[in-house]
Design an enzyme around this catalytic site. Structure first.
Site, PDB file in Angstrom:
ATOM      1  N   HIS A  59       3.607  -2.114   3.434  1.00 54.25           N
ATOM      2  CA  HIS A  59       3.877  -0.866   2.388  1.00 54.25           C
ATOM      3  C   HIS A  59       4.867  -0.433   2.075  1.00 54.25           C
ATOM      4  CE1 HIS A  59       0.302  -0.586   5.541  1.00 54.25           C
ATOM      5  NE2 HIS A  59      -0.278   0.413   5.497  1.00 54.25           N
ATOM      6  N   ASP A 109       0.910  -0.918  -0.333  1.00 55.90           N
ATOM      7  CA  ASP A 109      -0.288  -0.173   0.055  1.00 55.90           C
ATOM      8  C   ASP A 109       0.672   1.278  -0.367  1.00 55.90           C
ATOM      9  OD1 ASP A 109      -2.562  -2.205   0.144  1.00 55.90           O
ATOM     10  OD2 ASP A 109      -2.858  -0.539   2.248  1.00 55.90           O
TER      11      ASP A 109
END
Length: 281
Positions: free
Chosen positions: A251, A106
């Site tokens: 992430h 992400d």
């Protein structure tokens, strides 16, 4: 005496006539050698024909390919969700093969951490699912295309990543989803088929607008909280809790992701040794 003088004059005239005739012959001979007429006069009278220069045709522009969806790694069919939001691969139909696990990334693309993430995934021969932010796509289009060109799945993570998305108006939520959707498709040529709400925060409005854009809402089963930088060891231990059918959250944007990179470098080979196979949605 008079006849003698007349004879001399006649002889002189003959001599002069002979000299003139000889000079005339010489001139005629010279004229025979030269091209007839003066070359400069001829050039002035008959100008050279100039070559006709045709303008080069305008190059035909390369047509821009129409953005298309990228199918899941295990099937060309469009996936459907058995539950929403989707937290495990078993909630998708058609389901992936046994022993599948999905790594999702992400908040990118990020110019520092995304290239390192891509290098690691290439080294481990893993295809992941990237949920990317529209404003980051706008700032780093080449890096965004690199993600897509490497064969990873490209997904929508809103335009500006509003963590309060569940409390926003329908108009604002629509703009967040649609703007990112269109920008990602234009830059990568991939029409996003999956959406992840910032922070995993969902509302009826978010779910409805996700479906309206033809996307499936994707959550996760394993969250190592790498966004909080808790340390490489803690992130790695959380990743190693992953099992068949899990969707793992990591992430590559939103801060320093060096711990995430190091943790994945240690965890991916161990998960593979358990017989798990990484798949992109």
């Amino acid at each position: 005496m008079a006849s003698e003088l007349a004879s001399r004059l006649t002889s002189r005239r003959e001599a002069l006539w002979l000299m003139g005739a000889a000079a005339g012959l010489t001139a005629l001979a010279a004229d025979g050698v030269r091209p007839s007429g003066d070359s400069r006069a001829s050039a002035a009278a008959t100008p050279r024909a100039r070559p006709v220069i045709h303008p080069s045709p305008s190059p035909t522009p390369t047509p821009t390919p129409t953005p298309t969806p990228r199918p899941a790694a295990w099937t060309p069919a469009k996936l459907t969700a058995l539950e929403t939001p989707v937290r495990e691969l078993s909630q998708l139909s058609p389901a992936p093969p046994p022993k599948s696990i999905a790594l999702t990334i992400d908040d990118g693309p990020n110019p520092t951490w995304t290239p390192r993430m891509l290098d690691l995934l290439a080294e481990e021969e893993v295809h992941a699912t990237f949920f990317i932010i529209g404003e980051q796509v706008k700032e780093f289009p080449k890096l965004t295309r690199r993600i897509a060109d490497a064969g990873h799945q490209i997904c929508n993570h809103t335009e500006t990543h509003p963590i309060t998305i569940a409390g926003l108006s329908e108009k604002r939520v629509r703009k967040e989803i649609v703007d990112a959707h269109d920008r990602i498709a234009d830059i990568t040529g991939v029409v996003p088929q999956f959406f992840r709400s910032p922070g995993g925060i969902w509302s009826d409005t978010v779910l409805e607008l996700t479906a309206e854009q033809g996307m499936l809402p994707i959550d996760w089963a394993v969250d190592p909280r790498d966004w909080a930088t808790p340390g490489v060891g803690r992130i790695r231990r959380s990743l190693l809790e992953g099992k068949e059918g899990d969707i793992i959250l990591c992430h590559d944007g939103g801060g320093d992701r060096s711990q995430t990179i190091k943790a994945l470098k240690g965890a991916i080979p161990k998960l593979k040794k358990r017989g798990l196979s990484f798949v992109a949605l």
